[in-house]
Design an enzyme around this catalytic site. Structure first.
Site, PDB file in Angstrom:
ATOM      1  N   LYS A  49       0.683  -1.349  -0.035  1.00 46.08           N
ATOM      2  CA  LYS A  49      -0.006   0.038  -0.150  1.00 46.08           C
ATOM      3  C   LYS A  49       0.906   1.223   0.006  1.00 46.08           C
ATOM      4  CE  LYS A  49      -0.445  -0.130   5.149  1.00 46.08           C
ATOM      5  NZ  LYS A  49      -1.140  -0.724   5.961  1.00 46.08           N
ATOM      6  N   TYR A 279      15.778  31.446   5.196  1.00 46.19           N
ATOM      7  CA  TYR A 279      14.286  32.276   5.725  1.00 46.19           C
ATOM      8  C   TYR A 279      14.564  32.291   7.233  1.00 46.19           C
ATOM      9  CZ  TYR A 279      12.376  31.211   0.853  1.00 46.19           C
ATOM     10  OH  TYR A 279      12.331  31.194  -0.089  1.00 46.19           O
TER      11      TYR A 279
HETATM   12  C1  LIG Z   1      -0.307  -1.814   6.901  1.00 47.99           C
HETATM   13  C2  LIG Z   1      -0.941  -2.707   7.365  1.00 47.99           C
HETATM   14  C3  LIG Z   1      -0.002  -4.204   7.896  1.00 47.99           C
HETATM   15  C4  LIG Z   1       1.356  -3.851   7.491  1.00 47.99           C
HETATM   16  O1  LIG Z   1       1.926  -3.607   8.658  1.00 47.99           O
HETATM   17  P1  LIG Z   1       3.558  -3.284   9.190  1.00 47.99           P
HETATM   18  O2  LIG Z   1       3.660  -2.974  10.534  1.00 47.99           O
HETATM   19  O3  LIG Z   1       4.015  -2.328   8.181  1.00 47.99           O
HETATM   20  O4  LIG Z   1       4.161  -4.663   8.882  1.00 47.99           O
HETATM   21  C5  LIG Z   1      -0.779  -5.238   8.004  1.00 47.99           C
HETATM   22  N1  LIG Z   1      -2.084  -5.441   8.054  1.00 47.99           N
HETATM   23  C6  LIG Z   1      -2.942  -4.271   7.727  1.00 47.99           C
HETATM   24  C7  LIG Z   1      -4.447  -4.623   7.934  1.00 47.99           C
HETATM   25  C8  LIG Z   1      -2.302  -3.064   7.524  1.00 47.99           C
HETATM   26  O5  LIG Z   1      -3.096  -2.083   7.318  1.00 47.99           O
END
Ligand SMILES: *Cc1c(COP(=O)(O)O)cnc(C)c1O
Length: 399
Positions: A49, A279
């Site tokens: 994702k 700045y």
């Molecule tokens: C993002 C996510 C993961 C992965 O989590 P990590 O801590 O990056 O391994 C697993 N399950 C769900 C439902 C997530 O949203």
């Protein structure tokens, strides 16, 4: 905005200003390390994702699948479509919720697999399918809330919810899953309570004579903590990218950071004592000094809150950043390197010789987590894939 990948005239310019380097050999190594750790029968779902936590979803997905992952996880439908359009065929679990007929149509069209959390969501999927694609049988994943209080049906209602879904035509329960709230904590109390609730939900299904689907609950931290949490599938994000979810989990497997951020020196100059820099004059030279300007700023995803606090690496040395970070540029105190030249490569995040700066270092300075740092690099920075050899890592070969 122009896309680096799809604009041929930009390709020769990818290393001109500032870029993200993705080390696919490190990613492959991390995937293999994680796979070796898995309980017998457990598979790896690579969480890609948010453009694979800023690493580039398509490249990461292909590499992860090649080295042992069998599933992919995305948050949104467009993220899933991007993978399908690139020709990725592996099963894709949509981790976000599905609430509308439009979403259901896209899911069916692109062969994605939705997460269902409420009876209402299940009914929308079922009704949309029967109206639009009466021959489709869609695998669906039932999410149970065991304590995260985000998505999912209450764990007490697991069997009732599964029963409802099972009775809907065109829906096939592919998995039952949940998500941990505190798996990266040293104190396992909450995680074990969530695990017990998950077991309770599974027992409810058995008692109701619903065939046990695929089961999964582990994120990176839980995967590294205990094989009894692996069930049929682990959903690993952060660890793929080579970062431990917590310091106490750093030595469970050998993880190598995949991402580095680099830029170039655009100008070097000498300023006199008393001269203000950037700045707001947050930095004023106490002596005559050599400073350099580099071509990266907060619009690239370098948090402005690191102004006057961060360092970068040049020629294997740690160089302090000075003055406010601006949108596209920032300045450095380069007193240590009097002969620094325009065009030299600067490592903003990553390794140069013996020195390294990690996303965890930034997260600690900012009071946030490394996940947010990785996701923060903007698409103005092209993602360049490299497969570094040991020699290149040691700095013998300049990439
Ligand atoms: C993002 C996510 C993961 C992965 O989590 P990590 O801590 O990056 O391994 C697993 N399950 C769900 C439902 C997530 O949203």
């Amino acid at each position: 905005m122009l896309s680096w990948e799809n604009t041929p005239s930009l390709i020769p310019m990818q290393r001109e200003r500032a870029w993200v380097e993705i080390d696919l050999s490190a990613l492959a190594h991390n995937v293999r390390q994680i796979c070796q750790l898995l309980a017998p029968g457990a598979d790896l779902l690579a969480v890609v994702k948010a453009d694979a936590y800023g690493h580039g979803a398509v490249t990461v997905a292909r590499t992860a699948l090649k080295h042992g992952a069998t599933w992919l996880g995305v948050a949104t439908i467009p993220e899933g479509i991007e993978l399908r359009e690139a020709g990725v065929n592996a099963p894709i679990l949509l981790l976000g919720a599905t609430n509308t007929p439009e979403q259901v149509r896209a899911i069916a069209r692109w062969n994605l697999q939705p997460t269902l959390c409420t009876p209402k969501q299940a009914l929308i999927v079922s009704e949309t399918l029967s109206a639009d694609s009466p021959h489709t049988v869609l695998p669906v994943h039932l999410k149970i809330d065991t304590g995260m209080s985000r998505l999912g049906a209450p764990w007490q209602d697991a069997a009732e919810f599964a029963q409802l879904v099972q009775n809907l035509p065109q829906l096939k329960i592919a998995s039952l899953y949940s998500h941990f709230a505190t798996a990266d904590s040293l104190d396992q109390t909450v995680m074990r309570l969530q695990q017990a609730r998950f077991k309770g939900a599974i027992a409810q299904l058995t008692a109701a004579e619903i065939a046990t689907p695929m089961l999964h609950i582990a994120n990176s931290a839980a995967t590294l903590t205990d094989p009894s949490l692996h069930y049929d599938l682990v959903r690993v994000g952060l660890a793929l990218y080579g970062l431990p979810p917590a310091p106490h989990l750093a030595n469970k497997v050998d993880l190598q950071p995949v991402l580095q951020v680099k830029t170039r020196v655009t100008q070097v100059k000498t300023i006199q004592a008393g001269t203000g820099v950037s700045y707001g004059y947050q930095f004023i030279a106490e002596r005559e000094m050599a400073i350099a300007t580099i071509a990266i700023g907060y619009a690239d995803g370098i948090p402005r809150n690191l102004s006057n606090r961060m360092s970068v690496l040049i020629r294997g040395r740690r160089i302090p950043q000075i003055g406010a970070i601006t949108m596209d540029q920032m300045m450095l105190d380069v007193s240590q390197i009097p002969d620094l030249q325009e065009g030299e490569v600067v490592t903003v995040l990553g390794r140069d010789g013996e020195e390294s700066i990690s996303a965890e270092d930034w997260a600690a300075m900012l009071g946030t987590i490394s996940w947010e740092i990785l996701c923060g690099f903007k698409h103005r920075l092209p993602r360049l894939t490299v497969s570094q050899t040991q020699e290149a890592r040691a700095g013998v070969i300049q990439l």
